[in-house]
Design an enzyme around this catalytic site. Structure first.
Site, mmCIF file in Angstrom:
data_model
loop_
_atom_site.group_PDB
_atom_site.id
_atom_site.type_symbol
_atom_site.label_atom_id
_atom_site.label_comp_id
_atom_site.label_asym_id
_atom_site.label_seq_id
_atom_site.Cartn_x
_atom_site.Cartn_y
_atom_site.Cartn_z
ATOM 1 N N VAL A 190 0.855 -1.201 0.000
ATOM 2 C CA VAL A 190 0.000 0.000 0.000
ATOM 3 C C VAL A 190 0.884 1.241 0.000
ATOM 4 O O VAL A 190 1.895 1.282 0.718
ATOM 5 C CB VAL A 190 -0.914 0.028 1.261
ATOM 6 N N ASN A 216 -4.223 -8.389 17.269
ATOM 7 C CA ASN A 216 -4.152 -7.391 18.349
ATOM 8 C C ASN A 216 -5.445 -7.513 19.173
ATOM 9 O O ASN A 216 -6.260 -8.409 18.929
ATOM 10 C CB ASN A 216 -3.900 -5.989 17.790
ATOM 11 N N ASP A 243 2.962 -4.880 12.872
ATOM 12 C CA ASP A 243 3.690 -5.502 11.756
ATOM 13 C C ASP A 243 5.163 -5.687 12.112
ATOM 14 O O ASP A 243 5.791 -6.672 11.714
ATOM 15 C CB ASP A 243 3.562 -4.646 10.487
HETATM 16 P P1 ATP Z 1 -0.680 -1.296 14.486
HETATM 17 O O1 ATP Z 1 -2.117 -1.551 14.057
HETATM 18 O O2 ATP Z 1 -0.385 0.117 14.799
HETATM 19 O O3 ATP Z 1 0.320 -1.947 13.586
HETATM 20 P P2 ATP Z 1 -1.240 -3.269 16.458
HETATM 21 O O4 ATP Z 1 -2.491 -2.814 17.133
HETATM 22 O O5 ATP Z 1 -1.339 -4.349 15.463
HETATM 23 O O6 ATP Z 1 -0.480 -2.022 15.876
HETATM 24 P P3 ATP Z 1 -0.018 -3.344 19.055
HETATM 25 O O7 ATP Z 1 -0.627 -4.396 19.891
HETATM 26 O O8 ATP Z 1 -0.457 -1.937 19.273
HETATM 27 O O9 ATP Z 1 -0.173 -3.771 17.529
HETATM 28 O O10 ATP Z 1 1.581 -3.346 19.240
HETATM 29 C C1 ATP Z 1 2.392 -4.422 18.818
HETATM 30 C C2 ATP Z 1 3.620 -4.447 19.689
HETATM 31 O O11 ATP Z 1 4.321 -3.190 19.570
HETATM 32 C C3 ATP Z 1 3.361 -4.617 21.174
HETATM 33 O O12 ATP Z 1 3.225 -5.976 21.506
HETATM 34 C C4 ATP Z 1 4.610 -3.975 21.762
HETATM 35 O O13 ATP Z 1 5.691 -4.857 21.664
HETATM 36 C C5 ATP Z 1 4.894 -2.814 20.811
HETATM 37 N N1 ATP Z 1 4.253 -1.578 21.289
HETATM 38 C C6 ATP Z 1 3.129 -0.989 20.815
HETATM 39 N N2 ATP Z 1 2.844 0.138 21.516
HETATM 40 C C7 ATP Z 1 3.824 0.254 22.456
HETATM 41 C C8 ATP Z 1 4.104 1.196 23.501
HETATM 42 N N3 ATP Z 1 3.318 2.247 23.728
HETATM 43 N N4 ATP Z 1 5.202 0.986 24.279
HETATM 44 C C9 ATP Z 1 6.017 -0.073 24.073
HETATM 45 N N5 ATP Z 1 5.803 -0.988 23.104
HETATM 46 C C10 ATP Z 1 4.731 -0.838 22.313
#
Ligand code: ATP
Length: 307
Positions: free
Chosen positions: A10, A184, A254
């Site tokens: 994308v 997530n 990701d």
């Molecule tokens: P996105 O949709 O933005 O790609 P997501 O919702 O799929 O993210 P998240 O669960 O938000 O994924 O984050 C994935 C990983 O990134 C977490 O397991 C953690 O390791 C790291 N992470 C995300 N936010 C933070 C934070 N505020 N502080 C530290 N680590 C973070």
């Protein structure tokens, strides 16, 4: 190739503006940034930046963004021989507006990604067959992801399935072809029907996810890290994320999946909980930097004890 990603490419088009326009209104933005994205390409780039041998199977349009997306992946060492070019659909775009309050509005047009089909996976069968890990998501038609996962299963290739973005009517039987399912919080909620408000809820969701077939379930929890459970011991474990100052969490999920794929290849004998701990720490590096793929660390930027 150790890792094959069958997924989306994308083009992100991001405008930064003091406030969102109302319908029919035009506002003057502050800044603009264009970059390559897509969950598939992001995961491929995250793993390649850590040093894995990665190939991407995807589709772009015959327009200005297609070559840019391919070159961008190539620059970090991703093999793009299986990224085909459509004459009928445009490269996917995500038109993103970010306001000063930090909120965003996004319109995604999936374009050429939606021309991916089971045949696209079939054409990549020999590539998938020789890999150690396959990564799939849901930004291409789910039947294309499903076929890729079935091919991987046939050839004993481990699959990480990141069911993102969450689809309300996803056929859960697809999960039987995943070795590791990695949603997530929101995606886990959609798949299990369990409303996640605590780490305990995430553990319950992870336990439910393994009943759908995968031998491992990981639910990522943003700043709270992740929860992981294996079918073999049925004991969910919470892995906390390092406490960091997050400036841009876009694409952190990701980065996590790409890092996990890298670790499955390079550290196959480590326990999954240790692999998740390391992937959580690597993903937490990405949230301290702006951008998506640009925020993913190179191996030289990661503490060697995490690699
Ligand atoms: P996105 O949709 O933005 O790609 P997501 O919702 O799929 O993210 P998240 O669960 O938000 O994924 O984050 C994935 C990983 O990134 C977490 O397991 C953690 O390791 C790291 N992470 C995300 N936010 C933070 C934070 N505020 N502080 C530290 N680590 C973070």
């Amino acid at each position: 190739m150790d890792i094959v990603v069958v997924g989306s490419c994308v083009q992100d088009l991001i405008s930064y503006t003091p406030r969102f326009p109302n319908p029919g209104e035009s506002v003057r933005g502050r800044d603009f940034h264009a970059g390559s994205g897509g969950k598939g390409a992001n995961q491929a780039v995250a793993a390649a930046k850590l040093g894995a041998k990665v190939a991407m199977v995807g589709r772009v349009g015959n327009d200005i963004f297609g070559p840019e997306n391919k070159n961008n992946m190539k620059q970090v060492g991703v093999n793009v021989d299986h990224v085909t070019v459509s004459e009928t659909a445009k490269t996917a775009t995500a038109t993103i507006t970010v306001s000063d309050s930090g909120e965003n509005m996004i319109v995604v047009v999936l374009g050429a990604n939606m021309e991916m089909s089971p045949a696209s996976a079939d054409e990549a069968e020999s590539l998938i067959a020789q890999a150690k890990v396959l990564c799939c998501q849901l930004e291409i038609p789910e039947e294309a992801s499903l076929r890729a996962m079935q091919i991987a299963r046939k050839h004993h290739v481990k699959t990480i399935f990141n069911p993102a973005p969450g689809l309300p009517n996803l056929d859960k039987s697809m999960l039987q072809y995943a070795d590791i399912v990695c949603p997530n919080e929101n995606e886990a909620e959609m798949l299990t029907g369990i409303h996640l408000t605590s780490i305990d809820d995430a553990k319950q969701a992870a336990l439910k996810l393994i009943t759908y077939g995968p031998s491992i379930a990981i639910v990522t929890l943003g700043g709270q890290g992740a929860v992981v459970v294996s079918k073999s011991d049925q004991e969910p474990v919470h892995v906390a994320a390092p406490s960091v100052k997050a400036t841009d969490t876009t694409g952190a999920g990701d980065c996590f999946v790409g890092a996990l794929a890298f670790l499955l290849v390079t550290q196959p004998h480590l326990d999954i909980k240790e692999q998740v701990r390391r992937a959580v720490s690597i993903a937490s590096i990405s949230v301290q930097r702006n951008g998506t793929q640009t925020s993913y660390p190179l191996s030289s930027e990661v503490d060697p004890s995490l690699l």
